[in-house]
Scaffold this motif. Structure first.
Motif, PDB file in Angstrom:
ATOM      1  N   LEU A 285      38.903  51.374  39.308  1.00  0.00           N
ATOM      2  CA  LEU A 285      39.287  51.530  37.910  1.00  0.00           C
ATOM      3  C   LEU A 285      40.766  51.234  37.710  1.00  0.00           C
ATOM      4  O   LEU A 285      41.153  50.557  36.750  1.00  0.00           O
ATOM      5  CB  LEU A 285      38.960  52.950  37.432  1.00  0.00           C
ATOM      6  N   GLN A 286      41.590  51.728  38.619  1.00  0.00           N
ATOM      7  CA  GLN A 286      43.022  51.485  38.496  1.00  0.00           C
ATOM      8  C   GLN A 286      43.344  50.013  38.619  1.00  0.00           C
ATOM      9  O   GLN A 286      44.183  49.477  37.887  1.00  0.00           O
ATOM     10  CB  GLN A 286      43.774  52.278  39.576  1.00  0.00           C
TER      11      GLN A 286
ATOM     12  N   LEU B 234      42.405  48.358  35.345  1.00  0.00           N
ATOM     13  CA  LEU B 234      43.404  48.643  34.311  1.00  0.00           C
ATOM     14  C   LEU B 234      44.676  47.838  34.534  1.00  0.00           C
ATOM     15  O   LEU B 234      45.283  47.336  33.572  1.00  0.00           O
ATOM     16  CB  LEU B 234      43.719  50.142  34.296  1.00  0.00           C
TER      17      LEU B 234
END
Length: 221
Positions: free
Chosen positions: A45-46, A49
């Motif tokens: 997820l990081q 992003l």
């Protein structure tokens, strides 16, 4: 000792251990795949992003470079777009309600014009202007039906009632169309009525009640 692409481990009387190149590569991959080597890396997820913010930054950099005035010009354009969308939203109302603009005028069983007027005045006294407008428009149409200027017809819309009533009340055609549009806006278009809106509809109702129609040969077919 490495000889010819082979790893040879010798020691004492132990026979030398020879590992092939492919086996050594697989062993190294298994070792590097252990969590201990990746505990400081960002999660999926990081990483996603990070990629998104990187793309967004590049987009705005390119846009500001192509826009007169640079970043300030881009900000002005974005503000104008937001204002245009807000103006359209206010004018057209919420889309799912606007699509229902052809809904029927009466959604309950038959009631007299006096009943609808009493309900409208009660809603108005409580400040429920949307409900008051709806009931007053129903009173207008029901009154015309009671005077045989309109045939009682289930499923009639406010626009249809206004168009039919204008044939025998041509001097008030514009007010009837405006009243029907107000009814649709409030009932299906997400608009909010106020005291002035209701006052105009109430005045029309009382005026029509004392207006002599132009006879057209009987009730509207």
């Amino acid at each position: 000792m490495i000889t010819g692409g082979l790893i040879t481990i010798a020691g004492g009387d132990t026979p030398p251990l020879t590992t092939g190149r492919e086996a050594a590569r697989e062993a190294a991959e298994r070792e590097l795949a252990k969590p201990i080597y990746h505990q400081d890396e960002p999660g999926l997820l990081q990483r996603a992003l990070d990629r998104f913010w990187e793309w967004l930054g590049e987009f705005f950099d390119r846009a500001s470079g192509a826009t007169p005035g640079g970043g300030l010009g881009l900000l002005v354009i974005a503000l104008l777009v937001v204002l245009a969308v807000a103006a359209l939203w206010w004018r057209l109302g919420t889309p799912h309600r606007t699509a229902r603009g052809a809904g029927t005028l009466f959604d309950e069983g038959p009631r007299s014009a006096a009943d609808h007027r009493a309900a409208a005045d009660a809603h108005a006294a409580a400040g429920r202007w949307n409900e008051a407008v709806r009931e007053r428009m129903r009173a207008v149409v029901r009154s015309l039906e009671e005077r045989t200027l309109l045939d009682p017809r289930p499923g009639r819309t406010a626009d249809e009632a206004a168009a039919e009533a204008a044939r025998s009340l041509p001097a008030h055609a514009d007010e009837l169309r405006a009243a029907a549009r107000t009814f649709d806006d409030v009932t299906y278009g997400g608009r909010t009525a106020d005291a002035d809106t209701y006052a105009r509809l109430r005045t029309l109702d009382l005026t029509l009640d004392h207006t002599k129609p132009i006879l057209t040969g009987g009730p509207t077919p």
